[in-house]
Design an enzyme around this catalytic site. Structure first.
Site, PDB file in Angstrom:
ATOM      1  N   TYR A 297      -5.542 -19.845 -16.695  1.00 59.34           N
ATOM      2  CA  TYR A 297      -4.659 -19.048 -15.650  1.00 59.34           C
ATOM      3  C   TYR A 297      -4.854 -19.775 -14.506  1.00 59.34           C
ATOM      4  O   TYR A 297      -6.170 -20.080 -14.128  1.00 59.34           O
ATOM      5  CB  TYR A 297      -5.205 -17.732 -15.590  1.00 59.34           C
ATOM      6  CG  TYR A 297      -4.276 -16.789 -14.852  1.00 59.34           C
ATOM      7  CD1 TYR A 297      -3.454 -15.855 -15.563  1.00 59.34           C
ATOM      8  CD2 TYR A 297      -4.506 -16.608 -13.435  1.00 59.34           C
ATOM      9  CE1 TYR A 297      -2.631 -14.992 -14.796  1.00 59.34           C
ATOM     10  CE2 TYR A 297      -3.511 -15.766 -12.859  1.00 59.34           C
ATOM     11  CZ  TYR A 297      -2.775 -15.057 -13.164  1.00 59.34           C
ATOM     12  OH  TYR A 297      -2.121 -14.149 -12.941  1.00 59.34           O
ATOM     13  N   TYR A 341       5.388 -18.500 -12.234  1.00 59.06           N
ATOM     14  CA  TYR A 341       4.488 -17.320 -12.096  1.00 59.06           C
ATOM     15  C   TYR A 341       4.910 -16.188 -12.913  1.00 59.06           C
ATOM     16  O   TYR A 341       5.586 -15.177 -12.168  1.00 59.06           O
ATOM     17  CB  TYR A 341       4.020 -17.321 -10.617  1.00 59.06           C
ATOM     18  CG  TYR A 341       3.031 -15.906 -10.377  1.00 59.06           C
ATOM     19  CD1 TYR A 341       1.788 -16.498 -10.838  1.00 59.06           C
ATOM     20  CD2 TYR A 341       3.319 -15.111  -9.808  1.00 59.06           C
ATOM     21  CE1 TYR A 341       0.888 -15.423 -10.779  1.00 59.06           C
ATOM     22  CE2 TYR A 341       2.492 -14.033  -9.531  1.00 59.06           C
ATOM     23  CZ  TYR A 341       1.282 -14.030  -9.613  1.00 59.06           C
ATOM     24  OH  TYR A 341       0.357 -13.219  -9.450  1.00 59.06           O
TER      25      TYR A 341
END
Length: 388
Positions: A297, A341
């Site tokens: 991440y 994103y």
């Protein structure tokens, strides 16, 4: 999964379908429309129909409720529906929830989804505008009055301490950004397709919240991503080789807050991700050396380094050198820095492609993929493996 012993979930469920909308800066559609499009695409990829689905999981932050998405996509009765808290920390946990439902017999086919207009609608990077009174809001009351209003400013506090402790300069974060953009440049689905960067580009980008520069920060994206989970047995009868869920975990550390855990004894690590790491290694029986590709991440570059350190790929303070070495193929879709994103859900999809052998930037012979969810918050992780 207990924090103290291996669980029995590993190997009992698999991701069998992935689907996404276009990743854009202005979708021109509602978040419900994005969610429905992604769900339909994931079911088509799996070779299943809406009639097969009896479970749904999403984020508490998603504006499209499970029953509304079910109506929009023609899904009928639901025997299981669930939501996971803490923003991007929920990404891998949605798959864990789906796997738990499948393994326990609560549902047979579960769809996980996340959809938002994070660029054209609510922009997280614009900072806290208003907050309803809540217990969670109390922690923010200790930082907002002093100008720490955005996720970048919250991460900058930990990043500064990391650099100080290990005698490093902000330029070390550039290795993460350059790696992500290199992969995004060859991924047609990525916003930064065809646009790699250099370490010099990173160092020249403007400050956002020192020591974070613009190229240390992820994008803002409109889009949706969905995943379909079912039993391994059923998965073997479907269209694609299954991405077996070898292990799944959640983690919240001591003195845990949402992005503002500044009162811990040590700000240079991510204890919640360390907890996830211990669980994943124990249940999967794997070690860092067994991982063929890491989908880590990357909302902000510093936390990629600390995650790799928490998982034991390298020692504390050595994350940048590890990334620069290329020892582990990292964020092969371009990550949230380069592709889109989507609160980490597009990262889970990339891990599925890697173990299927269908990724744009395919790692030869990839059998085991590590996926992590949002950092600085209570979080989650997965190990996916090829079947057989």
């Amino acid at each position: 999964m207990s924090a103290r012993q291996a669980d029995s979930l590993g190997g009992r469920a698999a991701v069998v379908g992935i689907g996404a909308t276009e990743f854009s800066k202005d979708s021109g559609r509602s978040e419900l429309a994005l969610a429905a499009e992604a769900v339909r695409a994931a079911l088509a990829d799996a070779g299943l129909t809406a009639a097969d689905v009896d479970g749904m999981v999403t984020f508490t932050m998603d504006t499209s409720p499970e029953i509304t998405v079910a109506q929009a996509t023609g899904i009928g009765e639901l025997s299981f529906f669930s939501r996971v808290h803490y923003g991007g920390g929920a990404a891998c946990a949605t798959v864990q929830q789906a796997a738990l439902a499948v393994a326990s017999g609560l549902a047979e086919v579960v769809v996980c989804y996340r959809a938002f207009n994070e660029r054209s609608g609510r922009r997280f990077g614009s900072g806290v505008q208003r907050r309803e009174p809540s217990a969670e809001g109390v922690a923010l009351g200790w930082v907002l009055p002093f100008g720490l209003l955005t996720p970048a400013s919250w991460v900058a506090m930990a990043a500064r301490r990391y650099l100080h402790t290990y005698g490093l300069e902000p330029e070390v974060f550039g290795h993460v950004a350059v790696t992500a953009r290199r992969h995004a440049a060859t991924n047609p689905a990525a916003h930064f397709h065809g646009r790699p960067i250099t370490l010099a580009d990173h160092a020249a980008s403007r400050w956002i919240a020192e020591p974070l520069r613009l190229l240390d920060c992820c994008q803002e994206t409109d889009g949706g991503q969905a995943l379909v989970v079912t039993s391994v047995e059923r998965a073997r009868t479907l269209r694609h080789p299954p991405a077996v869920i070898a292990a799944a975990a959640q983690g919240a550390g001591r003195a845990q807050e949402q992005m503002t855990s500044f009162y811990r004894d040590d700000l240079t690590g991510l204890p919640e991700m360390g907890l996830v790491a211990r669980q994943l290694w124990r249940t999967s029986g794997l070690t860092p050396g067994d991982i063929d590709v890491g989908i880590v991440y990357d909302h902000f570059t510093p936390f990629v380094l600390t995650q790799l350190e928490e998982f034991g790929f390298c020692r504390p303070g050595e994350g940048a050198d590890f990334v620069a070495s290329g020892a582990l193929p990292l964020n092969t879709h371009g990550g949230q820095l380069g592709e889109a994103y989507l609160h980490g859900m597009n990262g889970v999809a990339e891990a599925v492609r890697q173990v299927r052998g269908t990724a744009v930037n395919q790692v030869a012979g990839a059998r085991h993929a590590l996926v992590t969810a949002g950092t600085g918050v209570p979080t989650s992780g997965l190990v996916l493996r090829a079947d057989g």
